[in-house]
Design an enzyme around this catalytic site. Structure first.
Site, PDB file in Angstrom:
ATOM      1  N   GLY B  40      74.951  20.489  84.979  1.00 22.84           N
ATOM      2  CA  GLY B  40      73.561  20.933  84.890  1.00 22.84           C
ATOM      3  C   GLY B  40      73.179  21.212  83.450  1.00 22.84           C
ATOM      4  O   GLY B  40      73.992  21.695  82.652  1.00 22.84           O
ATOM      5  N   LEU B  43      68.358  25.731  81.416  1.00 23.81           N
ATOM      6  CA  LEU B  43      68.547  26.746  80.380  1.00 23.81           C
ATOM      7  C   LEU B  43      69.996  27.201  80.310  1.00 23.81           C
ATOM      8  O   LEU B  43      70.585  27.272  79.239  1.00 23.81           O
ATOM      9  CB  LEU B  43      67.631  27.938  80.657  1.00 23.81           C
ATOM     10  CG  LEU B  43      66.159  27.703  80.380  1.00 23.81           C
ATOM     11  CD1 LEU B  43      65.354  28.926  80.755  1.00 23.81           C
ATOM     12  CD2 LEU B  43      65.929  27.360  78.915  1.00 23.81           C
ATOM     13  N   GLY B  45      72.819  25.723  81.591  1.00 23.53           N
ATOM     14  CA  GLY B  45      73.777  24.654  81.290  1.00 23.53           C
ATOM     15  C   GLY B  45      73.690  24.168  79.860  1.00 23.53           C
ATOM     16  O   GLY B  45      74.712  24.005  79.182  1.00 23.53           O
ATOM     17  N   ARG B 330      55.047  40.135  93.977  1.00 21.19           N
ATOM     18  CA  ARG B 330      54.995  38.833  94.623  1.00 21.19           C
ATOM     19  C   ARG B 330      55.262  38.879  96.123  1.00 21.19           C
ATOM     20  O   ARG B 330      54.541  38.282  96.915  1.00 21.19           O
ATOM     21  CB  ARG B 330      56.021  37.899  93.977  1.00 21.19           C
ATOM     22  CG  ARG B 330      55.627  37.473  92.587  1.00 21.19           C
ATOM     23  CD  ARG B 330      56.695  36.616  91.955  1.00 21.19           C
ATOM     24  NE  ARG B 330      56.240  36.152  90.635  1.00 21.19           N
ATOM     25  CZ  ARG B 330      56.975  35.435  89.810  1.00 21.19           C
ATOM     26  NH1 ARG B 330      58.191  35.076  90.149  1.00 21.19           N
ATOM     27  NH2 ARG B 330      56.501  35.047  88.654  1.00 21.19           N
ATOM     28  N   GLU B 425      70.321  30.441  87.783  1.00 20.75           N
ATOM     29  CA  GLU B 425      69.862  30.615  89.167  1.00 20.75           C
ATOM     30  C   GLU B 425      70.975  30.303  90.160  1.00 20.75           C
ATOM     31  O   GLU B 425      70.943  30.739  91.310  1.00 20.75           O
ATOM     32  CB  GLU B 425      68.655  29.702  89.426  1.00 20.75           C
ATOM     33  CG  GLU B 425      67.932  30.007  90.735  1.00 20.75           C
ATOM     34  CD  GLU B 425      66.731  29.088  90.988  1.00 20.75           C
ATOM     35  OE1 GLU B 425      66.355  28.335  90.077  1.00 20.75           O
ATOM     36  OE2 GLU B 425      66.187  29.132  92.099  1.00 20.75           O
ATOM     37  N   ARG B 435      63.027  38.758  92.332  1.00 16.45           N
ATOM     38  CA  ARG B 435      63.069  38.598  90.884  1.00 16.45           C
ATOM     39  C   ARG B 435      61.700  38.910  90.301  1.00 16.45           C
ATOM     40  O   ARG B 435      60.683  38.509  90.849  1.00 16.45           O
ATOM     41  CB  ARG B 435      63.462  37.170  90.519  1.00 16.45           C
ATOM     42  CG  ARG B 435      63.471  36.920  89.030  1.00 16.45           C
ATOM     43  CD  ARG B 435      63.919  35.511  88.709  1.00 16.45           C
ATOM     44  NE  ARG B 435      63.028  34.485  89.201  1.00 16.45           N
ATOM     45  CZ  ARG B 435      61.868  34.160  88.636  1.00 16.45           C
ATOM     46  NH1 ARG B 435      61.445  34.804  87.572  1.00 16.45           N
ATOM     47  NH2 ARG B 435      61.123  33.204  89.149  1.00 16.45           N
ATOM     48  N   LEU B 441      64.108  32.984  83.071  1.00 17.59           N
ATOM     49  CA  LEU B 441      64.443  32.359  81.792  1.00 17.59           C
ATOM     50  C   LEU B 441      65.417  33.261  81.035  1.00 17.59           C
ATOM     51  O   LEU B 441      66.389  32.804  80.436  1.00 17.59           O
ATOM     52  CB  LEU B 441      63.180  32.140  80.973  1.00 17.59           C
ATOM     53  CG  LEU B 441      62.095  31.304  81.638  1.00 17.59           C
ATOM     54  CD1 LEU B 441      60.927  31.092  80.690  1.00 17.59           C
ATOM     55  CD2 LEU B 441      62.637  29.967  82.074  1.00 17.59           C
TER      56      LEU B 441
END
Lengths: 216, 642, 251
Positions: B40, B43, B45, B330, B425, B435, B441
């Site tokens: 992967g 970000l 990886g 959320r 993730e 989250r 990020l």
């Protein structure tokens, strides 16, 4: 060596095109100002010609310089043309340009070629094979009073204008001159510069053809 | 399965320093003897590959796209949190830590979250130094915006493309290491199997997406940075290729999977508008700063929104939560939208949407101000839906967005398989049950840039490993398994498509099943129903799926089939986890566990643990292990947004 | 719900070594709310059910940011709509009865892998040649230590918005990658962090760009017109300056 990689690189070639193009435009400007003497009458034009040729070494150096510029501009241009030829045609089933008015940019090699032909005929006619002993001011009138000769000249100047329309902007872009503050001015100059040369140069054959220069 | 979180002793604020000091190191000259596989290039990886490459390890990095820059981290819009306190508004490492723990509804590990907050500032410094063009104030300092779940401005951003810019920063660092020869990049390779030798992760089997070739890759450690599993629902805001395969393969080889039922459902997405729809598009959460959410009071109201007068509108968020109004977190916003639609008050052709109305904000601030703030989002919306939010209210509906669950990892980010690490993730570590915005990020980069180098060094420094290469028996067996599996997937395809199902048809059915029963609100009955439907769906898939083409060249149907097959198996974990957790927390609302006002009711006494699921074979139920969550520094409290 | 009927002429090619050809398909009742790629999904689902091989096309995020998708539709990269990627192009742009010709991004530097899928790894190698600031992880100074004016940051961001989709190359009559390369060079040249390697970077990246077989720029502006992120050719002018400075005045 840096110069070799410069010449080999795509941008390097473009910079050579732009630099030689700029110098050729400067030459054209000088040439145009000199020729403008025609509009003042044969006397003044002859004085200009005689003064210029009073410095034969200078003329030779400039002539050779011009030749080098021409050769560089044409050979690098041809090289770029051949390089892009492989990708340029029939890459897609549907050939479409999104940019409007691409006539000038698409015809650069052809207008360039036309200008080359013109230059050869022009130099041949007025320099190499010019009638001996006849003042240049007379030769000009003689040649350019002919309809087909003049028409050829006018068409050539139109080709030059089209070439410059893209060439002038393209040159500035290659030199990295692109700033929102001045782009409006640059856009105007891409019209003004070619039109300037078209009027000044194209005016001469019209001047003689139409008889406006009969009192010349 | 033994769960030792290996949390360092000592006070919370000193744990990370203590840990780094106590961790073993590898001599710079010896590092090149160790090879690390990274799967992967998001970000986590990309940053891990670059960082380990810089340190001198031999790194081999894999991605399924044509370039490492395509990873879905690129789509993150809003920003990245960091406890810099540049705004002098009282932010600190402690506050970021507390906000994150509380936002996660007290279902995350204290020590991990604290470390995340500690390194958050370094991430910003690192990214700035890489040339990430963060937004700036006129004076030249970094700009911040505020985000949900926090009362301070700590979110750094680059327009609405923060994820893109951070990923390109990590990608550029990765590119540098590729150029330097420290990282070997292998694009268009899909990890099909994890190879475990003597109980340690020693390599992976990949399928070349272009040629279909199955290859073995051996290493001393394997890092999974493969993102989340939101695409189990078919429709999500994830990229089309996002999948659970790598994590699931690891799980089948013995890695525990933590909290698989924790799936974040984002409240402001463009609603589903047809059966052909392939994905959902997120509209930034920031819209709720000025937009008012409402539905018609009468569920049979057919009038266009502009003709519905004020008295016939139900601004349900403002009415129900007077103090937070449209800015509730959320999970709360999502659940309430669902509740309205369940009552039949939804709007639009599918009746599965609510209005997000900017009319009042436009009246108050003027068209220009509102357009300057949200213009690019409005244009994006108009492109997709073909109506102008400046004139008509937006229609929004919640959509699957992020998965807090993931492979269980200890403080070192190591899974229950030694030598197998999970970052970003892909692991479960930092967000608990919910989250906060702009924290994904932060976590991906914290893991990749600052945490993993210590962990990998410590792993290599403290263990002696027997040499291994791809000629080992395990590699051969695994390769054969992968080939067998592909031919099993293709076996129905010989006699044509008639009477068969396509991969997408099964995937859509699975998606609907999960969305209806394991989505925004869950109950025992629904979950049990979903669990009972799964075996049939699996059988239908394996017996009837039709995959055109062959396995030996680029075959996108086959790629999807492999991923859907894994989603089908993995879905059982999600549902079982949701069934087990009889409390409500964060994203996970069990209808049986609500307050009188229909709010999530946590049960700390019985469920203050991380549920870790162990795969025990195709025909067996998975085992549940529990890692108890100990809160020494914060006191879990009931979240209230009234 | 509005629907349209379409005829599609799509380029089919097994791999880079095989010859390709156009296949014609008809699609009925395509909802105009669909994105272009969703329309292709419908086609592929139909083809699958007919036992034919679906059209291979690259795509991932489907929200216009990953840069994975792209094809030339009726002669225009990413289709007729302005500043969108193929995944954000919607079918309401078209009319019933239209015939759409869909071709892969073509360039000497982008070998075709299958149908509409091309290999753009040349872009990665251009970045690897120098599209970065050579710093390691850790030991960086505070983010606010060097002030950067808001205007500079915005200009840099304008360039950094490039998604690496390759539409610029596909649309350029010469197949040049100048817009792509210039975007990265501009982003870094504008920022103080990019200064130490500025001269070297432009030379290295241009050299790699040429080596990959991309064409040269003849200032046709096509790239700017099709760029889904609206990246300006002002960046190309900046690249030209950077290159000149680098090669004429570099150490």
């Amino acid at each position: 060596m840096w110069f070799v990689s410069f010449v080999k690189s795509s941008i390097g070639k473009k910079i050579i095109m732009a630099t030689t193009g700029l110098l050729l435009i400067l030459f054209l400007a000088v040439h145009a100002f000199g020729n403008a003497a025609i509009y003042m009458g044969s006397k003044y034009f002859q004085i200009y010609a005689d003064t210029l040729h009073g410095f034969p070494v200078l003329v030779l150096i400039f002539g050779l310089g011009l030749l080098v510029l021409f050769i560089a501009h044409i050979s690098v241009g041809t090289l770029l043309f051949l390089e892009s030829r492989s990708t340029r045609y029939s890459r897609y089933e549907v050939n479409k340009r999104v940019v409007e008015n691409t006539f000038a940019s698409r015809t650069m090699p052809f207008t360039g070629l036309f200008i080359l032909v013109f230059t050869i005929i022009h130099v041949f006619g007025f320099n190499i094979a010019a009638p001996a002993g006849v003042p240049i001011s007379v030769t000009v009138k003689e040649y350019l009073s002919g309809f087909f000769y003049s028409l050829f000249y006018i068409v050539s100047f139109v080709a030059l204008a089209i070439h410059l329309n893209h060439g002038f902007w393209s040159m500035l872009q290659t030199f990295g001159v692109n700033h929102p503050r001045y782009n409006c001015l640059i856009a105007k100059l891409t019209i003004i510069v070619p039109v300037f040369f078209l009027v000044l140069f194209g005016g001469i054959p019209i001047y003689f053809m139409t008889g406006a220069g009969s009192a010349y | 399965m033994e769960l030792n979180a290996k949390i360092p002793s000592g006070p919370l604020s000193e744990k990370w320093d203590t840990h780094r000091f106590q961790s073993k190191l590898v001599n710079p000259a010896n590092r090149r003897k160790y090879k690390v596989i990274v799967v992967g290039t998001g970000l986590a990886g990309a940053s891990a590959s670059a960082t380990l490459g810089e340190l001198g390890y031999k790194v081999e990095t894999f991605c399924i796209s044509d370039s490492p820059r395509r990873a879905h981290s690129i789509a993150a819009q809003g920003g990245i949190n960091a406890a810099k306190n540049y705004q002098n508004d009282g932010d600190s490492v402690e506050r970021l830590f507390y906000d994150t723990i509380k936002g996660g509804d007290f279902r995350a590990r204290e020590a991990n979250v604290y470390r995340l907050a500690q390194v958050s500032g370094n991430i910003i410094d690192q990214c700035v130094a890489q040339g990430v063009p963060f937004a700036r104030e006129y004076g030249g300092n970094l700009a911040n915006r505020s985000f949900g779940g926090a009362q301070v401005s700590r979110t750094f951003y680059a327009r609405g493309q923060t994820g893109q810019q951070l990923l390109l920063g990590a990608y550029s660092a990765l590119s540098r290491q590729i150029k330097n020869g420290n990282v070997t990049m292998r694009p268009r390779k899909e990890m099909m199997e994890l190879v475990v030798i003597d109980g340690r992760a020693r390599g992976i089997i990949t399928r070349d997406i272009i040629t279909g070739e199955i290859q073995s890759h051996c290493a001393d450690a394997v890092l999974l940075c493969t993102g989340g599993y939101g695409n189990a629902y078919f429709l999500s805001t994830n990229a089309m290729a996002s999948n659970v395969t790598a994590a699931w393969r690891a799980c089948k080889k013995g890695a525990g999977f933590a909290n698989p039922s924790f799936v974040q459902i984002h409240p402001t997405c463009i609603p589903v508008h047809g059966t052909f729809q392939s994905k959902l598009t997120l509209m930034s959460e920031s819209l709720r700063n000025d937009g008012r959410v409402w539905v018609p009071k009468d569920k049979d109201d057919q009038r266009p929104p502009s003709q519905i007068p004020e008295e016939d509108r139900d601004y349900y968020l403002e009415n129900k939560y007077p103090s937070f109004g449209n800015l509730v977190p959320r999970d709360v916003a999502s659940r309430n939208a669902k509740e309205q639609c369940d009552q039949g008050k939804g709007v639009g052709s599918t009746k599965l949407a609510v209005y997000l109305d900017f009319a009042d904000a436009i009246k108050r601030d003027g068209e220009e101000t509102i357009f300057r703030k949200y213009g690019n989002l409005f244009q994006m919306y108009e492109k997709i839906v073909d109506t102008d939010p400046m004139k008509d209210p937006m229609m929004i509906y919640p959509a699957v967005h992020y998965t807090m669950g993931g492979l269980w990892v200890d403080y070192n980010l190591m899974t229950t398989i030694p030598g197998l690490f999970a970052l970003g993730e892909c692991n479960f570590s930092d967000h608990g049950a919910n989250r906060l915005g702009a924290s994904a990020l932060m976590q991906g980069l914290a893991d990749g840039y600052f945490v993993i180098s210590t962990s990998v060094g410590s792993y290599f420094g403290s263990e002696t490993m027997a040499p291994a290469d791809t000629t080992h028996e395990e590699f051969k067996t695994s390769e054969q398994n992968v080939a067998d599996r592909i031919s099993r997937l293709m076996r129905n395809s010989g006699d044509g498509p008639s009477g068969k199902v396509t991969v997408d048809e099964i995937h859509k059915e699975l998606g609907r099943l999960l969305w209806d029963n394991c989505g925004m609100a869950r109950n025992k009955e629904g979950l049990e129903h979903a669990l009972s439907r799964l075996p049939d769906l699996k059988k239908e898939f394996w017996d009837n799926v039709y995959i055109p083409g062959t396995g030996s060249d680029l075959n996108q149907s086959l790629e999807r089939a492999g991923r859907v097959a894994d989603f089908l198996e993995f879905a059982e974990f999600m549902i079982r986890d949701a069934l087990d957790r009889k409390e409500s927390c964060g994203c996970h609302l069990r209808e049986e566990s609500q307050t009188e006002e229909n709010e999530a009711l946590r049960d700390d006494e019985n469920y203050s643990y991380v549920s870790v699921w162990e795969y025990t074979g195709a025909d067996n139920e998975p085992n549940l292990h529990k890692e108890p969550l100990v809160f020494e520094n914060v006191t879990p409290s009931q979240r209230s947004y009234k | 719900m509005n629907t349209i009927d379409l005829t599609l002429k799509i380029w089919r090619q097994k791999d880079n070594d095989s010859l390709g050809n156009f296949e014609t398909y008809t699609l009925r009742d395509i909802t105009t709310d669909m994105s272009f790629l969703e329309m292709l999904d419908v086609l592929n689902e139909n083809l699958t059910k007919e036992g034919k091989e679906p059209v291979a096309f690259d795509h991932d995020c489907r929200e216009g940011i990953c840069g994975m998708c792209g094809a030339v539709v009726d002669g225009v990269a990413h289709g007729p709509d302005k500043e969108v990627t193929l995944c954000q192009l919607h079918m309401r742009t078209f009319n019933t009865g239209d015939t759409l010709v869909i071709e892969p991004f073509r360039s000497r530097a982008f070998p075709i892998r299958k149908d509409l899928v091309v290999d753009r790894s040349a872009f990665d190698r251009v970045i690897q040649a120098g599209g970065y600031v050579s710093i390691n992880t850790g030991g960086t100074i505070d983010g606010n230590a060097i002030p950067i004016s808001s205007e500079t940051a915005e200009l840099s961001m304008d360039a950094a918005a490039c998604i690496g989709c390759g539409a610029c190359v596909a649309s350029c009559p010469n197949g040049a990658a100048m817009l792509f390369t210039s975007a990265k060079i501009s982003q870094l040249a504008l920022l103080p962090q990019g200064q130490p390697e500025r001269k070297k970077r432009a030379q290295a990246m241009v050299q790699q760009m040429d080596a990959e077989g991309f064409g040269h720029c003849t200032n046709e502006k096509e790239c700017e017109m099709v760029c889904p992120k609206g990246i300006s050719i002002r960046n190309i002018a900046r690249l030209n300056r950077e290159y000149m400075k680098g090669i004429l005045m570099g150490e």
